[in-house]
Motif scaffolding. Structure first.
Motif, PDB file in Angstrom:
ATOM      1  N   UNK A 159       0.865  -1.177   0.000  1.00  0.00           N
ATOM      2  CA  UNK A 159       0.000   0.000   0.000  1.00  0.00           C
ATOM      3  C   UNK A 159       0.899   1.224   0.000  1.00  0.00           C
ATOM      4  N   UNK A 160       0.644   2.152  -0.921  1.00  0.00           N
ATOM      5  CA  UNK A 160       1.416   3.380  -1.028  1.00  0.00           C
ATOM      6  C   UNK A 160       0.455   4.561  -1.071  1.00  0.00           C
ATOM      7  N   UNK A 161       0.775   5.613  -0.332  1.00  0.00           N
ATOM      8  CA  UNK A 161       0.005   6.857  -0.379  1.00  0.00           C
ATOM      9  C   UNK A 161       0.806   7.879  -1.171  1.00  0.00           C
ATOM     10  N   UNK A 162       0.175   8.474  -2.179  1.00  0.00           N
ATOM     11  CA  UNK A 162       0.851   9.440  -3.031  1.00  0.00           C
ATOM     12  C   UNK A 162       0.108  10.772  -3.006  1.00  0.00           C
ATOM     13  N   UNK A 163       0.862  11.850  -3.186  1.00  0.00           N
ATOM     14  CA  UNK A 163       0.294  13.190  -3.236  1.00  0.00           C
ATOM     15  C   UNK A 163       0.493  13.764  -4.636  1.00  0.00           C
ATOM     16  N   UNK A 164       0.022  14.996  -4.821  1.00  0.00           N
ATOM     17  CA  UNK A 164       0.137  15.651  -6.127  1.00  0.00           C
ATOM     18  C   UNK A 164       1.586  15.790  -6.594  1.00  0.00           C
ATOM     19  N   UNK A 165       2.537  15.786  -5.683  1.00  0.00           N
ATOM     20  CA  UNK A 165       3.947  15.937  -6.050  1.00  0.00           C
ATOM     21  C   UNK A 165       4.539  14.646  -6.614  1.00  0.00           C
ATOM     22  N   UNK A 166       3.822  13.532  -6.508  1.00  0.00           N
ATOM     23  CA  UNK A 166       4.356  12.222  -6.895  1.00  0.00           C
ATOM     24  C   UNK A 166       3.923  11.824  -8.300  1.00  0.00           C
ATOM     25  N   UNK A 167       4.571  10.792  -8.786  1.00  0.00           N
ATOM     26  CA  UNK A 167       4.153  10.128 -10.020  1.00  0.00           C
ATOM     27  C   UNK A 167       4.412   8.637  -9.834  1.00  0.00           C
ATOM     28  N   UNK A 168       3.838   7.836 -10.713  1.00  0.00           N
ATOM     29  CA  UNK A 168       4.022   6.389 -10.602  1.00  0.00           C
ATOM     30  C   UNK A 168       3.884   5.740 -11.958  1.00  0.00           C
ATOM     31  N   UNK A 169       4.461   4.550 -12.050  1.00  0.00           N
ATOM     32  CA  UNK A 169       4.327   3.720 -13.237  1.00  0.00           C
ATOM     33  C   UNK A 169       3.287   2.647 -12.938  1.00  0.00           C
ATOM     34  N   UNK A 170       2.510   2.300 -13.934  1.00  0.00           N
ATOM     35  CA  UNK A 170       1.514   1.249 -13.758  1.00  0.00           C
ATOM     36  C   UNK A 170       2.211  -0.094 -13.628  1.00  0.00           C
ATOM     37  N   UNK A 171       1.739  -0.934 -12.752  1.00  0.00           N
ATOM     38  CA  UNK A 171       2.358  -2.240 -12.540  1.00  0.00           C
ATOM     39  C   UNK A 171       2.298  -3.094 -13.811  1.00  0.00           C
ATOM     40  N   UNK A 172       1.152  -3.134 -14.465  1.00  0.00           N
ATOM     41  CA  UNK A 172       0.978  -3.985 -15.646  1.00  0.00           C
ATOM     42  C   UNK A 172       1.595  -3.392 -16.911  1.00  0.00           C
ATOM     43  N   UNK A 173       1.763  -2.074 -16.938  1.00  0.00           N
ATOM     44  CA  UNK A 173       2.335  -1.387 -18.095  1.00  0.00           C
ATOM     45  C   UNK A 173       3.391  -0.416 -17.581  1.00  0.00           C
ATOM     46  N   UNK A 174       4.557  -0.929 -17.186  1.00  0.00           N
ATOM     47  CA  UNK A 174       5.553  -0.087 -16.515  1.00  0.00           C
ATOM     48  C   UNK A 174       6.067   1.082 -17.349  1.00  0.00           C
ATOM     49  N   UNK A 175       5.887   1.036 -18.645  1.00  0.00           N
ATOM     50  CA  UNK A 175       6.308   2.163 -19.478  1.00  0.00           C
ATOM     51  C   UNK A 175       5.363   3.350 -19.360  1.00  0.00           C
TER      52      UNK A 175
END
Length: 186
Positions: A161-177
């Motif tokens: 479980x990860x909590x992210x704010x507006x300052x963050x970004x992430x890659x999708x697990x199934x489509x890491x690109x």
């Protein structure tokens, strides 16, 4: 005298569909089948609807041709549940799921936008989605203005479980690109 207690009548997907086809529910009813129970869902408010639109706007361009974007439509999870998540990314399907509802194995990402339903989405829906091995589940938490990211389903919960704010970004697990700026959806 033996005490008799009222019992719930749980229904399955087949009966649920027959009830829908028979017109038992009003056309504008917002209902979901969760673990065999028919649940009335809250009306969609403007903030909620706007955040669903943000998800569509942010993710569609970066996923073109890699996944099908779907919003507020059913996904069949086993024989007892057919929720209508706010947002889904689905595996490509040549007929765009016109001959059946997507099932758990078709889901790459499932998102609920939460304000009044936050507790339900965190508890019951999180367990439901983990139980059916939905690989990635997000809650767009409008109360705390954050994105809750759940990954690695195991049994009836997620290991990560990860909590992210507006300052963050992430890659999708199934489509890491595919990289998503959280500010684009919050």
């Amino acid at each position: 005298m033996v005490a008799v207690f009222p019992q719930k009548h749980l229904t399955d997907i087949a009966e649920w569909h027959r009830m829908g086809e028979a017109g038992i529910f009003p056309p504008d009813a917002r209902l979901e089948l969760i673990d065999g129970e028919i649940l009335h869902m809250a009306p969609i408010g403007f903030n909620h609807a706007g955040h669903v639109a943000r998800l569509i706007h942010a993710l569609t361009p970066i996923l073109h041709g890699k996944a099908i974007v779907n919003a507020q439509n059913p996904v069949q999870l086993g024989d007892l549940s057919e929720p209508e998540p706010d947002f889904l990314l689905l595996r490509p399907d040549p007929d765009f799921y016109t001959t059946r509802h997507p099932q758990a194995a078709d889901v790459l990402l499932l998102v609920e936008v939460s304000d009044t339903t936050l507790r339900f989405d965190r508890e019951q829906k999180r367990r439901l989605y983990a139980t059916h091995n939905i690989p990635e589940y997000w809650i767009v938490n409008l109360i705390d203005n954050c994105l809750e990211v759940y990954r690695q389903p195991q049994h009836d919960d997620y290991l990560s479980k990860t909590l992210l704010t507006k300052a963050d970004s992430l890659n999708l697990a199934a489509l890491p690109e595919a990289r998503v700026a959280v500010a684009d959806i919050l």
